[in-house]
Enzyme design. Structure first.
Site, PDB file in Angstrom:
ATOM      1  N   GLU A  31       0.822  -1.216   0.000  1.00 57.63           N
ATOM      2  CA  GLU A  31       0.000   0.000   0.000  1.00 57.63           C
ATOM      3  C   GLU A  31       0.855   1.265   0.000  1.00 57.63           C
ATOM      4  O   GLU A  31       0.518   2.247  -0.657  1.00 57.63           O
ATOM      5  CB  GLU A  31      -0.898  -0.017   1.239  1.00 57.63           C
ATOM      6  CG  GLU A  31      -1.872   1.129   1.317  1.00 57.63           C
ATOM      7  CD  GLU A  31      -2.679   1.064   2.608  1.00 57.63           C
ATOM      8  OE1 GLU A  31      -3.134   2.132   3.034  1.00 57.63           O
ATOM      9  OE2 GLU A  31      -2.831  -0.023   3.174  1.00 57.63           O
ATOM     10  N   ASP A  32       1.974   1.235   0.735  1.00 61.04           N
ATOM     11  CA  ASP A  32       2.741   2.467   0.966  1.00 61.04           C
ATOM     12  C   ASP A  32       4.088   2.514   0.259  1.00 61.04           C
ATOM     13  O   ASP A  32       4.798   3.520   0.349  1.00 61.04           O
ATOM     14  CB  ASP A  32       2.984   2.652   2.477  1.00 61.04           C
ATOM     15  CG  ASP A  32       1.684   2.852   3.243  1.00 61.04           C
ATOM     16  OD1 ASP A  32       0.691   3.247   2.614  1.00 61.04           O
ATOM     17  OD2 ASP A  32       1.670   2.613   4.466  1.00 61.04           O
TER      18      ASP A  32
END
Length: 713
Positions: free
Chosen positions: A84-85
């Site tokens: 996600e990051d």
């Protein structure tokens, strides 16, 4: 432990590595490799507190290690934010740590690449994805709960609005999930932290108040503990007795829900008794009931009938010294492990393997119901709405006629029970017996009820059921059935409307080549003619537009245009065509149809006031309709009879209606001029205006009848 793994001097890392001692050397090496991979991926990223971002996945993985989870789950916890990051892909995780770890990480990742209409829609879809992944692998939700717990513990630097939103979301979704999985320890922590973020001042006030009273009440608490231990010792029962302190949030909720003061809530003392085995649970209960007076209606046996999440205990409330209410929970050690750690106890404790296996079965059934729900609900918000109903732990336990126990949410009705037994039973139910007495389908069930469903072959779900059913399963099955019926009716209506437009253009519908139909269907983005017809019937597209598109093709033969004929209706076409409740048209009334998007066709009388108001503003939505020569059914009509206020007048009027062969659905009365006249309101069923005219003529012959009118808005 090899000193090489301690190259990182962070104390939290060293504690984490020590916690991994239950794993094999190769597994520990893989976990440490995952830590270093995650640290490198998050290099340069910090939390709002200024700490390196790796501290968060390390804390989440540490919680899982304390639960003695397997290496794959701990690795997934360390990597849960990398997709996600960071730029790390699922394929890269698969190549490095295996497919199962990659699937776990993917199940935990948010859907940031999809655009949603609102934050709520995005969150609903995120929860849907998480719950579906959880249904495939239960470890996902354990990682997610540990993730949420650490986020709540470290939100001091997050802006207040976001803190409140995350805390509210936690109470609404994550706490019920934790409770459903029997993770009571996590559930309590999530509740208290969420309470602290939503109501920080109330949290501080309650915390101070509890500290203040704790010392003052120590003497009474010791006396009760000594009394309980002494009685159990006299009865030769080996048991551990502990004071059970209420969580801050549970105290707050009890104060709000029951309108109690703080002192009233704290006047109730809770104790937990841990014994060797199940027989000793009941022996301890008997011993305590012999010493202290039990409060009627406050005994619950969750050992004989466990809660849906596997929880088992005996609960009783006693009147202790100085009239103090005492809440007692009695359970075995394995029951206690299960009550505190829930599904995690499967990994934590070897002595609760049997209970853990039972819980696994219960959780598997619930997760299977999630998958079934997912396959039958298209909209994420609707899915979340259904799941939330099933998450909350308050349950009633009822019996089938064969003695099988079903657990349903508090407030569940007969309809919920019927669908819990089988979908076909739910669709066909017409009545029910609770404990051998006939009751309505909307009746709420109570603990211990024996429910027997009565079915009929041609019965079907009623849209009104949606107003009182509680379970997601029942709601979904009813909506599915109604949507299918609506689509059938709207498809037939749409086809009739299109044929009417085609004939007006000089096109014979049956002469349109299949190739032309296929092109038009493809260009419209539909899958079949039925979908096209259904859209027309529900007002989502116009019959005239589609008719012109079909007629414009050179392959379509055309004749002389005909005069447009009205659409013929019978009044019983189903959900796609409905008679307006405002004017209640009947055969013989001049009628007109209003096509509303998504609602189908509503039939009004020409004189209807509601129809008159909208005919000028939306003329394109009005369709010419007429009655079929012989609809062959009865229609509801309201009539008002004004009569002299004489003895027996209601009976004479009702007899007159019955003798005319007309059925009375409902009757009410009121006095317009006290002592002189009475107004009688009847809801009756007639075949059309001719029968209504004959009935009104017959009723006027009754001497006490002054006036008769048909009631319409």
């Amino acid at each position: 432990m090899d000193k090489a793994v301690y190259q990182n001097e962070d104390p939290a890392y060293r504690v984490f590595v020590d916690t991994l001692s239950y794993l094999g050397p190769e597994e520990i090496a893989l976990v440490i490799e995952a830590y270093r991979f995650s640290e490198e991926a998050h290099q340069g990223q910090t939390r709002l507190s200024g700490e390196p971002y790796i501290t968060h996945p390390l804390a989440v993985a540490g919680a899982l290690a304390e639960w003695r989870m397997d290496a794959q789950a701990i690795i997934a916890a360390l990597l849960h934010d990398v997709m996600e990051d960071t730029v790390v892909s699922k394929a890269e995780i698969t190549a490095r740590f295996g497919k199962q770890v990659a699937e776990l990480v993917d199940g935990l990742s948010k859907l940031e690449k999809i655009e949603f209409q609102s934050y709520q829609d995005a969150q609903a879809e995120n929860f849907r994805k998480m719950l579906m992944a959880m249904a495939r692998d239960l470890r996902i939700v354990l990682i997610k709960l540990a993730d949420r717990l650490h986020n709540l513990q470290t939100m001091a630097h997050v802006r207040h609005e976001k803190r409140r939103r995350v805390a509210g979301e936690t109470l609404e979704i994550y706490v019920p999930i934790a409770t459903r999985l029997g993770l009571n320890n996590i559930s309590r922590q999530l509740q208290d932290l969420s309470f602290q973020h939503i109501h920080p001042i109330r949290f501080r006030v309650l915390t101070r108040a509890i500290r203040a009273v704790r010392g003052n009440r120590r003497e009474l608490l010791s006396k009760i503990l000594d009394g309980i231990r002494g009685k159990l010792y006299e009865s030769h029962i080996d048991a551990g007795v502990f004071g059970r302190e209420k969580s801050l949030y549970s105290i707050y909720r009890k104060m709000v829900e029951k309108h109690l003061s703080f002192s009233q809530v704290l006047d109730i003392y809770g104790f937990r008794i841990i014994v060797r085995d199940v027989p000793n649970c009941y022996l301890a209960l008997g011993a305590l009931h012999a010493r202290y007076k039990p409060v009627p209606g406050k005994f619950k046996d969750y050992i004989a009938i466990p809660k849906g999440n596997g929880y088992q205990s005996l609960h009783t409330t006693l009147i202790g010294p100085y009239g103090t209410p005492i809440e007692i929970q009695i359970r075995t050690q394995s029951m206690h492990h299960l009550a505190e750690e829930g599904i995690a106890s499967h990994w934590l404790y070897k002595d609760s393997e049997e209970s853990g296996a039972n819980l696994q079965v219960k959780m598997h059934k619930w997760l299977q119901s999630l998958l079934e729900l997912q396959s039958s609900v298209g909209d994420s918000s609707e899915f979340l709405e259904h799941v939330k109903v099933d998450l909350f732990p308050d349950e009633v336990y009822v019996f089938t006629p064969k003695g099988k126990i079903l657990a349903l949410p508090r407030g569940a009705t007969v309809i919920d029970f019927a669908y819990a037994v089988h979908t076909d039973i739910g669709h066909r139910c017409v009545a029910a017996r609770i404990d051998h007495e006939l009751i309505p389908l909307s009746a709420e069930l109570a603990n211990g009820n024996q429910v027997d469903i009565i079915t009929a072959p041609h019965a079907s779900p009623n849209p009104a059921w949606l107003t009182y059913v509680k379970t997601g399963r029942a709601r979904t099955k009813i909506r599915q059935f109604l949507k299918a019926i609506q689509q059938d009716g709207s498809s037939m209506l749409g086809e009739s409307m299109l044929n009417q437009e085609l004939q007006a253009l000089g096109v014979v519908p049956s002469a349109i080549p299949v190739a032309v139909w296929d092109r038009v269907i493809r260009d419209s983005g539909k899958k079949s003619r039925r979908e096209l017809f259904s859209d027309i019937g529900l007002g989502r597209s116009l019959a005239g537009v589609l008719a012109h598109r079909l007629a414009a093709n050179d392959e379509v033969p055309q004749t002389d245009p005909s005069v447009s004929k009205p659409l013929v209706i019978r009044g019983s076409e189903g959900m796609a065509i409905q008679l307006a409740s405002c004017c209640q048209p009947i055969p013989g009334d001049p009628i007109i149809g209003l096509l509303r998007k998504g609602q189908g066709l509503r039939i009004h009388t020409h004189a209807c006031q509601v129809a008159r108001k909208s005919r000028g503003s939306e003329p394109q939505n009005w369709i010419h309709v007429e009655w079929a020569p012989d609809p062959g059914q009865s229609f509801d009509v309201r009539i008002r009879v004004t009569a002299k206020n004489a003895r027996g007048v209601l009976g004479r009027v009702a007899t007159g209606i019955s003798q005319a062969g007309v059925n009375i659905e409902h009757v009410s009365m009121d006095e317009t001029n006290p002592g002189l006249y009475t107004e009688l309101h009847f809801l009756i069923q007639i075949t059309g205006r001719p029968q209504l005219a004959l009935l009104m003529r017959d009723l006027r012959r009754i001497s006490d009848v002054v006036r008769i009118v048909r009631e319409q808005e």
